[in-house]
Design an enzyme around this catalytic site. Structure first.
Site, PDB file in Angstrom:
ATOM      1  N   GLY A 101       0.803  -1.223   0.000  1.00  9.59           N
ATOM      2  CA  GLY A 101       0.000   0.000   0.000  1.00  9.59           C
ATOM      3  C   GLY A 101       0.832   1.266   0.000  1.00  9.59           C
ATOM      4  O   GLY A 101       0.301   2.369   0.126  1.00  9.59           O
ATOM      5  N   ASP A 227      -6.703  -0.907 -16.817  1.00 13.76           N
ATOM      6  CA  ASP A 227      -6.925  -0.287 -15.499  1.00 13.76           C
ATOM      7  C   ASP A 227      -6.257   1.079 -15.407  1.00 13.76           C
ATOM      8  O   ASP A 227      -6.494   1.810 -14.445  1.00 13.76           O
ATOM      9  CB  ASP A 227      -6.415  -1.204 -14.382  1.00 13.76           C
ATOM     10  CG  ASP A 227      -4.948  -1.549 -14.539  1.00 13.76           C
ATOM     11  OD1 ASP A 227      -4.585  -2.119 -15.590  1.00 13.76           O
ATOM     12  OD2 ASP A 227      -4.164  -1.231 -13.634  1.00 13.76           O
TER      13      ASP A 227
HETATM   14  P1  AMP Z   1       0.197  -0.461 -11.874  1.00 13.28           P
HETATM   15  O1  AMP Z   1       0.959  -1.404 -12.731  1.00 13.28           O
HETATM   16  O2  AMP Z   1       1.053   0.547 -11.181  1.00 13.28           O
HETATM   17  O3  AMP Z   1      -0.946   0.194 -12.588  1.00 13.28           O
HETATM   18  O4  AMP Z   1      -0.383  -1.350 -10.668  1.00 13.28           O
HETATM   19  C1  AMP Z   1      -1.580  -2.084 -10.742  1.00 13.28           C
HETATM   20  C2  AMP Z   1      -2.254  -2.115  -9.404  1.00 13.28           C
HETATM   21  O5  AMP Z   1      -1.563  -2.957  -8.472  1.00 13.28           O
HETATM   22  C3  AMP Z   1      -2.280  -0.772  -8.712  1.00 13.28           C
HETATM   23  O6  AMP Z   1      -3.238   0.086  -9.189  1.00 13.28           O
HETATM   24  C4  AMP Z   1      -2.538  -1.177  -7.271  1.00 13.28           C
HETATM   25  O7  AMP Z   1      -3.881  -1.400  -7.015  1.00 13.28           O
HETATM   26  C5  AMP Z   1      -1.745  -2.468  -7.154  1.00 13.28           C
HETATM   27  N1  AMP Z   1      -0.471  -2.169  -6.513  1.00 13.28           N
HETATM   28  C6  AMP Z   1       0.717  -1.902  -7.089  1.00 13.28           C
HETATM   29  N2  AMP Z   1       1.668  -1.685  -6.154  1.00 13.28           N
HETATM   30  C7  AMP Z   1       1.068  -1.786  -4.959  1.00 13.28           C
HETATM   31  C8  AMP Z   1       1.508  -1.652  -3.590  1.00 13.28           C
HETATM   32  N3  AMP Z   1       2.774  -1.369  -3.279  1.00 13.28           N
HETATM   33  N4  AMP Z   1       0.589  -1.811  -2.634  1.00 13.28           N
HETATM   34  C9  AMP Z   1      -0.702  -2.089  -2.923  1.00 13.28           C
HETATM   35  N5  AMP Z   1      -1.159  -2.232  -4.160  1.00 13.28           N
HETATM   36  C10 AMP Z   1      -0.302  -2.084  -5.174  1.00 13.28           C
HETATM   37 MG    MG Z   2      -2.267   1.718 -12.379  1.00 15.72          MG
END
Ligand code: AMP
Ligand code: MG
Length: 464
Positions: A101, A227
């Protein structure tokens, strides 16, 4: 509820973003605001929430992904409508899966600077209000320090928010979400015979326009998963993004993207693909496949007309002629063959004088193959002769659309390394430069320079 961080400190704030929510930026440096925007103090009447989503990652259905590590604090009523304020990296939520998080200072600075840089370039984007930091360590490839970024947008609903309910076979939730989005952000669509089809068409149109803007400024998002696609057509979730430097149409800015799915050249068609994923998710509401296909059909013409408009402006052309497409294609081929710096090329092209090819050096010297440049420049000159403006008028107009300053990776890296040593001055200075990307800023000439040799080793990859 956000999870507090120990001893948070101020890292950076955007006065322009603060103005949008009618906040005095000086207040943001005060302990109460630092606590608020770290998640250490929550307003007594706030009901923070996290919003789950799913999505397609690299073209593959990935199921539930999370909530963007984001906690929505609430929304602020502004003259331009409600603006949501959310904390990114403020601790575990019900959707954190394996994550902690948290967000690291490095990626928070990148997101902060790029959000504000894109806004200044006139490209639709979420905004970044401020960043706070804490020395609490978070484990990534190495131990880094944590940060919280406060982001702002009218909504952070993503394509993946719809896919979530569609793939879970929850038509009621899907409808509630779609009705909310239409009511709040597309109220004019309620009049349509099929508002859901109209929603898909409008989001498709906005997405096409947003990506045309990206192409025109050489911006590569890096992770165009569904997403990360905003239902408002905003650039969303800045991770391994990059601005094109030495032009290579196949350039991949995300180290993790080995296939180059999200390369510069692929972005327009991936944008269309993502709209199909949204169309699939909205199908139970739209009802008819042909209606969905018709809505998606707006993508290509919308993209084509927007990129055409932007390229004409970039070349200082006021009239639209059939032969212009060939001129643009030859230009990109030449830029590609000569690895010409994208930003410098367009900026310097503005200095061209129609009747004086002998003064072409500023732009011509960017090319290895000078003869090839001369040949293209001759056709550009011939085309300019059909226009009405003088050299100086054209240059003024071109300087308003061809930025001198973009967030080059190395500039961000310099600011990040200083910030990691608790010197935040470079983040502030870089923000100031990027807030006026079209101005000459003689005192900041160095920020328009080509990347130094060490920058060729810089690599950026997904979520951190
Ligand atoms: P992203 O590739 O950055 O779009 O990541 C996809 C999703 O994974 C994010 O939108 C978060 O919901 C989840 N996520 C990524 N890193 C974390 C983290 N350190 N803690 C919690 N959720 C995460
Ligand atoms: Mg994202």
């Amino acid at each position: 509820m956000p999870t507090p961080l120990p001893a948070p400190y101020f890292v950076a704030a955007s006065a322009k973003a603060a103005a949008l929510v009618e906040l005095d930026p000086a207040l943001l440096q005060q302990p109460d605001f630092i606590a608020l925007f770290t998640g250490n103090a929550v307003p007594h009447d706030a009901k923070p929430l996290s919003a789950v989503y799913s999505g397609h990652q690299f073209g593959v259905w990935a199921g539930q992904l999370g909530d963007g590590r984001a906690i929505l604090l609430g929304e602020v009523a502004t003259a331009a409508g409600p603006m949501e304020l959310q904390l990114k990296g403020a601790g575990l939520t019900p959707y954190s899966r394996m994550g902690d998080g948290r967000a690291v200072l490095r990626s928070s600075i990148r997101e902060f600077l790029c959000s504000e840089a894109m806004a200044a370039l006139g490209i639709p984007t979420t905004r970044a209000l401020m960043i706070t930091g804490s020395d609490q360590g978070v484990m990534r490839e190495t131990v880094e320090t944590s940060a919280v970024a406060t982001r702002m947008a009218p909504s952070f609903v993503r394509f993946g928010s719809f896919e979530h309910w569609f793939y879970r076979d929850k038509p009621d939730e899907l409808r509630i979400l779609a009705d909310y989005v239409i009511n709040a952000f597309y109220p004019q669509l309620m009049q349509e015979t099929n508002p859901y089809k109209a929603l898909l068409a409008e989001v498709t149109r906005r997405t096409a326009r947003m990506i045309a803007h990206w192409q025109a400024v050489g911006f590569m998002h890096g992770v165009m998963n569904t997403d990360n696609m905003s239902i408002l057509g905003l650039t969303l979730d800045y991770g391994p993004f990059g601005f094109m430097e030495a032009f290579d149409s196949q350039h991949i800015c995300n180290h993790t993207d080995q296939q180059g799915r999200y390369s510069y050249a692929n972005q327009p068609q991936i944008g269309h693909w993502n709209c199909f994923a949204l169309g699939q998710a909205l199908l139970p509401l739209i009802g008819d496949v042909e209606d969905a296909q018709e809505a998606l059909g707006v993508y290509e013409p919308e993209f084509a007309s927007k990129i055409d408009e932007l390229l004409h402006a970039k070349l200082g052309l006021q009239q639209f002629k059939d032969e212009d497409r060939a001129l643009f294609e030859a230009m990109f081929a030449l830029m590609h063959d000569n690895h010409v710096d994208f930003t410098q090329f367009f900026r310097k092209l503005g200095q061209l004088q129609v009747a004086q090819p002998e003064r072409d050096a500023p732009v011509r010297d960017l090319f290895i193959d000078r003869a090839a440049f001369d040949a293209w420049a001759a056709s550009y000159r011939a085309r300019l002769l059909q226009e009405q403006r003088s050299d100086s008028e054209r240059r003024l107009a071109m300087d308003l659309v061809n930025p001198k300053y973009v967030l080059r990776n190395y500039l961000a890296q310099v600011a990040i390394e200083k910030a990691q040593n608790r010197d935040f001055t470079e983040v502030a200075r870089l923000l100031e430069v990027l807030e006026h990307p079209f101005d000459e800023q003689v005192e900041h000439e160095a920020y328009a320079a080509l990347p130094p040799d060490w920058a060729s080793h810089l690599e950026v990859s997904c979520s951190s």
